[in-house]
Structures are given as structure tokens and as C-alpha cells.
Scaffold this motif. Structure first.
Motif, PDB file in Angstrom:
ATOM      1  N   LYS A  54     -68.076  25.879  36.301  1.00 51.20           N
ATOM      2  CA  LYS A  54     -68.808  26.227  35.080  1.00 51.20           C
ATOM      3  C   LYS A  54     -69.085  25.002  34.210  1.00 51.20           C
ATOM      4  O   LYS A  54     -70.227  24.761  33.816  1.00 51.20           O
ATOM      5  CB  LYS A  54     -68.032  27.277  34.275  1.00 51.20           C
ATOM      6  CG  LYS A  54     -67.663  28.538  35.046  1.00 51.20           C
ATOM      7  CD  LYS A  54     -66.954  29.542  34.171  1.00 51.20           C
ATOM      8  CE  LYS A  54     -65.652  29.046  33.560  1.00 51.20           C
ATOM      9  NZ  LYS A  54     -64.617  28.729  34.570  1.00 51.20           N
ATOM     10  N   SER A  55     -68.052  24.248  33.881  1.00 47.42           N
ATOM     11  CA  SER A  55     -68.225  23.092  33.004  1.00 47.42           C
ATOM     12  C   SER A  55     -69.051  21.997  33.672  1.00 47.42           C
ATOM     13  O   SER A  55     -69.815  21.299  33.002  1.00 47.42           O
ATOM     14  CB  SER A  55     -66.861  22.543  32.564  1.00 47.42           C
ATOM     15  OG  SER A  55     -66.210  23.457  31.689  1.00 47.42           O
ATOM     16  N   THR A  56     -68.904  21.850  34.980  1.00 51.03           N
ATOM     17  CA  THR A  56     -69.740  20.874  35.698  1.00 51.03           C
ATOM     18  C   THR A  56     -71.206  21.264  35.616  1.00 51.03           C
ATOM     19  O   THR A  56     -72.081  20.416  35.414  1.00 51.03           O
ATOM     20  CB  THR A  56     -69.304  20.760  37.167  1.00 51.03           C
ATOM     21  OG1 THR A  56     -67.936  20.345  37.233  1.00 51.03           O
ATOM     22  CG2 THR A  56     -70.164  19.742  37.912  1.00 51.03           C
ATOM     23  N   LEU A  57     -71.488  22.562  35.739  1.00 46.79           N
ATOM     24  CA  LEU A  57     -72.858  23.036  35.615  1.00 46.79           C
ATOM     25  C   LEU A  57     -73.414  22.703  34.237  1.00 46.79           C
ATOM     26  O   LEU A  57     -74.559  22.241  34.105  1.00 46.79           O
ATOM     27  CB  LEU A  57     -72.909  24.543  35.853  1.00 46.79           C
ATOM     28  CG  LEU A  57     -74.288  25.194  35.755  1.00 46.79           C
ATOM     29  CD1 LEU A  57     -75.209  24.688  36.870  1.00 46.79           C
ATOM     30  CD2 LEU A  57     -74.177  26.714  35.811  1.00 46.79           C
ATOM     31  N   PHE A  58     -72.619  22.903  33.189  1.00 43.76           N
ATOM     32  CA  PHE A  58     -73.047  22.553  31.835  1.00 43.76           C
ATOM     33  C   PHE A  58     -73.315  21.055  31.717  1.00 43.76           C
ATOM     34  O   PHE A  58     -74.290  20.631  31.091  1.00 43.76           O
ATOM     35  CB  PHE A  58     -71.978  22.971  30.822  1.00 43.76           C
ATOM     36  CG  PHE A  58     -72.153  24.362  30.277  1.00 43.76           C
ATOM     37  CD1 PHE A  58     -72.746  25.356  31.046  1.00 43.76           C
ATOM     38  CD2 PHE A  58     -71.720  24.693  29.011  1.00 43.76           C
ATOM     39  CE1 PHE A  58     -72.908  26.644  30.553  1.00 43.76           C
ATOM     40  CE2 PHE A  58     -71.876  25.969  28.493  1.00 43.76           C
ATOM     41  CZ  PHE A  58     -72.481  26.950  29.272  1.00 43.76           C
ATOM     42  N   SER A  59     -72.434  20.260  32.300  1.00 38.88           N
ATOM     43  CA  SER A  59     -72.599  18.816  32.236  1.00 38.88           C
ATOM     44  C   SER A  59     -73.888  18.369  32.927  1.00 38.88           C
ATOM     45  O   SER A  59     -74.597  17.476  32.444  1.00 38.88           O
ATOM     46  CB  SER A  59     -71.393  18.119  32.878  1.00 38.88           C
ATOM     47  OG  SER A  59     -71.486  16.720  32.752  1.00 38.88           O
ATOM     48  N   LEU A  60     -74.222  19.010  34.025  1.00 38.69           N
ATOM     49  CA  LEU A  60     -75.471  18.697  34.723  1.00 38.69           C
ATOM     50  C   LEU A  60     -76.675  19.065  33.872  1.00 38.69           C
ATOM     51  O   LEU A  60     -77.647  18.305  33.766  1.00 38.69           O
ATOM     52  CB  LEU A  60     -75.530  19.434  36.063  1.00 38.69           C
ATOM     53  CG  LEU A  60     -74.469  19.046  37.096  1.00 38.69           C
ATOM     54  CD1 LEU A  60     -74.532  19.997  38.296  1.00 38.69           C
ATOM     55  CD2 LEU A  60     -74.659  17.608  37.555  1.00 38.69           C
ATOM     56  N   ALA A  61     -76.625  20.243  33.241  1.00 38.74           N
ATOM     57  CA  ALA A  61     -77.749  20.702  32.426  1.00 38.74           C
ATOM     58  C   ALA A  61     -77.944  19.824  31.199  1.00 38.74           C
ATOM     59  O   ALA A  61     -79.084  19.614  30.753  1.00 38.74           O
ATOM     60  CB  ALA A  61     -77.536  22.151  32.009  1.00 38.74           C
ATOM     61  N   ALA A  62     -76.848  19.302  30.639  1.00 35.63           N
ATOM     62  CA  ALA A  62     -76.922  18.503  29.418  1.00 35.63           C
ATOM     63  C   ALA A  62     -77.072  17.010  29.683  1.00 35.63           C
ATOM     64  O   ALA A  62     -77.170  16.227  28.730  1.00 35.63           O
ATOM     65  CB  ALA A  62     -75.690  18.750  28.565  1.00 35.63           C
ATOM     66  N   GLY A  63     -77.079  16.604  30.946  1.00 32.02           N
ATOM     67  CA  GLY A  63     -77.290  15.204  31.267  1.00 32.02           C
ATOM     68  C   GLY A  63     -76.039  14.360  31.345  1.00 32.02           C
ATOM     69  O   GLY A  63     -76.124  13.142  31.529  1.00 32.02           O
ATOM     70  N   GLY A  64     -74.866  14.988  31.218  1.00 32.36           N
ATOM     71  CA  GLY A  64     -73.631  14.229  31.335  1.00 32.36           C
ATOM     72  C   GLY A  64     -73.394  13.699  32.736  1.00 32.36           C
ATOM     73  O   GLY A  64     -72.728  12.679  32.923  1.00 32.36           O
ATOM     74  N   GLN A  65     -73.936  14.403  33.721  1.00 29.03           N
ATOM     75  CA  GLN A  65     -73.882  13.987  35.120  1.00 29.03           C
ATOM     76  C   GLN A  65     -75.226  14.284  35.780  1.00 29.03           C
ATOM     77  O   GLN A  65     -75.952  15.173  35.322  1.00 29.03           O
ATOM     78  CB  GLN A  65     -72.752  14.725  35.860  1.00 29.03           C
ATOM     79  CG  GLN A  65     -71.376  14.401  35.327  1.00 29.03           C
ATOM     80  CD  GLN A  65     -70.309  15.323  35.904  1.00 29.03           C
ATOM     81  OE1 GLN A  65     -70.586  16.444  36.300  1.00 29.03           O
ATOM     82  NE2 GLN A  65     -69.077  14.845  35.932  1.00 29.03           N
TER      83      GLN A  65
END
Length: 247
Positions: A54-65
Motif C-alpha cells: 500500500k505505502s509503496t503504491l502511494f510512494s510511486l503515485a507521489a513520485g517518491g519512487q
């Protein structure tokens, strides 16, 4: 549950569209071909056991990764792989499980700092409206370090609102907060969604999820294993297996 939003728009109009996104860390697949979309004013819950992606998906959407494959579109614009600052300016903002504020600055300055490269002319009025919505006007001149944990979460939420985002990603925004603060956050989401802002919400509080989300997406081992309204999800065998490990 809050009033349902309109039927999801086409992919070109939809505020957020994630298509077949994947992310690997060495031999570990954190996100495995996830696709989802969220319409204007829709609140979509993303739930699942710890480590489900879940948090990885958020990070991808927000540009963190950056995703290894797949695409992320904001109102039809491909933002895949953009840096965090560029995605934030385009209209995707997020909170974190642990607030990250400028602890030696006041609440007022924390809020205004979030708008420094945006609509600065209207920032002061927007800040006033935001702290009133979040019921933190009485601590607006306090240092962030002087606030309770729940108040810090309100300030972080407020900083996201100062960005005038199209999409807000909330990562366990009510975890560990007082019931009164939880009520304030739910009320703010209600107000903001009525202006067309889209929400993706990671949350373990099932009562909150039931109350606020139009629909739920359940992740397990990096994949979406179920999607639907609360009752459909509660009765889904894949969800029971993900959470309880039973056949």
C-alpha cells in the motif's frame, strides 16, 4: 458512508489513473501490476495487511519512487517517473504515517511554507480557511514541536490542502489520534471532496473505512485481490485469506 460520487470519468478525465504499475526491490516484488482509477470527488480506501504494498503504491503515485513498469496519469497527463516536487505541483499531494513538519516553525509558517511557490497572493486567506476547517486556529502561532501528535497530523493534512491538489493520498491519517481529531479529519474530507478533490486513503480503522469510502481496494502481496463496497469486501474470501490466513 459518505454520499457516493459520480460514476468514474474516462481515463482522460479521471483525476488519477494507475495502469499496470510494478515495483521490485531486488528479488522482492512490492507492487505487482496494480491498476486502479479514482474519479473526481471519490474517496477510495486502500486496505490490506502490513507489507501488502500500500505505502509503496502511494510512494510511486507521489513520485517518491519510480515504477519499474506501468504508468501513472493525472487528469490524462502521464506523470510516470516525475520527481516528487513536479508531481506535487501538478496536483498530487500526500501525508505520511509520521508527520514531517518544520518543528521549529509555527503552525502558521508551516502552512504558508507549503504554498510558497504556488498561489502566494491568496495563501494567507487560504491558510485562515484551512486552520478553521481543521479547528487549529487556537494553536496557529504555536511551534509545531509544541503540538500533540494528533494536532501535528492536522497540520500535515492542512499543508497538503494548501497545495490546492487535485488528488490527496492519506496514509493512516487517523491512526492513534483522539476521537475528536478523527471527527475533524472526516469532516474535512467531506468538505474537500465536495469541491471535487479525489482521495486515496490507506487505513486500518475499518469503522472509518466503512463510514467514509465509496469503495475499497484490497491489496495482498503487491496485488489487488478484491474491489467493491464495504459489505462486498467484508464477505470476500480473498480478503479473509489475506487478513486471517484461512481457506
Amino acid at each position: 458512508m459518505l454520499p457516493a460520487s459520480k460514476k468514474a470519468e474516462s481515463s482522460e478525465q479521471c483525476p488519477l489513473t494507475i495502469d499496470s504499475v510494478a515495483k521490485h526491490f531486488g528479488g522482492i516484488t512490492a507492487v505487482d501490476g496494480v491498476s486502479l482509477s479514482a474519479g473526481a470527488g471519490e474517496v477510495v480506501g486502500v486496505i490490506g495487511p502490513n507489507g501488502s504494498g500500500k505505502s509503496t503504491l502511494f510512494s510511486l503515485a507521489a513520485g517518491g519512487q519510480k515504477p519499474d513498469s506501468g504508468s501513472i496519469r493525472l487528469s490524462g497527463v502521464d506523470v510516470t517517473g516525475w520527481p516528487t516536487w513536479k508531481i506535487a505541483r501538478a496536483g498530487i499531494s500526500r501525508t505520511f504515517q509520521i508527520p514531517s513538519l518544520f518543528i521549529n516553525m509555527t503552525v502558521r509558517d508551516n502552512m504558508l511554507a507549503a504554498a510558497v511557490e504556488g498561489d502566494w497572493q491568496g495563501a494567507q486567506d487560504r491558510m485562515t480557511r484551512t486552520v478553521e476547517m481543521l479547528e487549529i486556529s487556537h494553536v496557529v502561532d504555536n511551534l509545531a514541536s509544541e503540538l500533540s501528535g494528533g494536532q501535528q497530523k492536522l497540520v500535515e493534512f492542512g499543508r497538503v490542502c494548501m497545495r490546492n491538489p487535485k488528488v490527496i493520498l492519506l496514509d493512516e491519517v487517523t491512526a492513534g489520534v483522539h476521537p475528536n481529531i478523527r471527527k475533524i479529519i472526516l469532516g474535512a474530507i467531506q468538505q474537500l471532496r465536495e469541491t471535487g478533490i479525489t482521495f486515496l486513503v490507506i487505513e486500518h480503522d475499518m469503522e472509518m473505512v466503512k463510514e467514509i469510502c465509496d469503495r475499497l481496494i484490497v491489496m495482498d502481496q503487491g496485488r489487488i485481490v478484491a474491489e467493491g463496497d464495504f459489505q462486498t469486501i467484508a464477505n470476500d474470501i480473498n480478503v479473509q485469506q489475506a487478513y486471517l490466513g484461512r481457506a
